[in-house]
Scaffold this motif. Structure first.
Motif: not given
Length: 76
Positions: A4-15, A20-21
């Motif tokens: 996806g083109p917006d991976r630079h937005t959601w990927l850091p948030d996902l990581v 935490e777990y």
């Protein structure tokens, strides 16, 4: 698989949230040396060897490996 083109937005948030777990490791495609596998190196044509490695993707992908952290680290 991360696309996806917006991976630079959601990927850091996902990581960040997963960290935490989980111990999160990013896995990228690397060099492939099929000459170290005698069955393949001795019996397959060059074209067939590389076809074996192909995942048919349009571009290189990134994979994430999530390893659960120990219970003591997550149960404060």
């Amino acid at each position: 698989m991360i696309v996806g083109p917006d991976r630079h937005t959601w990927l850091p948030d996902l990581v960040a949230r997963a960290s935490e777990y989980f111990n999160v490791t990013e896995i990228k495609a690397g060099a492939r040396d099929l000459s170290q596998i005698p069955l393949i190196a001795d019996n397959w044509t060059d074209s067939d060897r590389w076809l074996l490695c192909s995942e048919g993707r349009a571009k290189p992908m990134t994979w994430l490996h999530f390893e659960p952290k120990s219970d003591s680290a997550t149960n404060d």
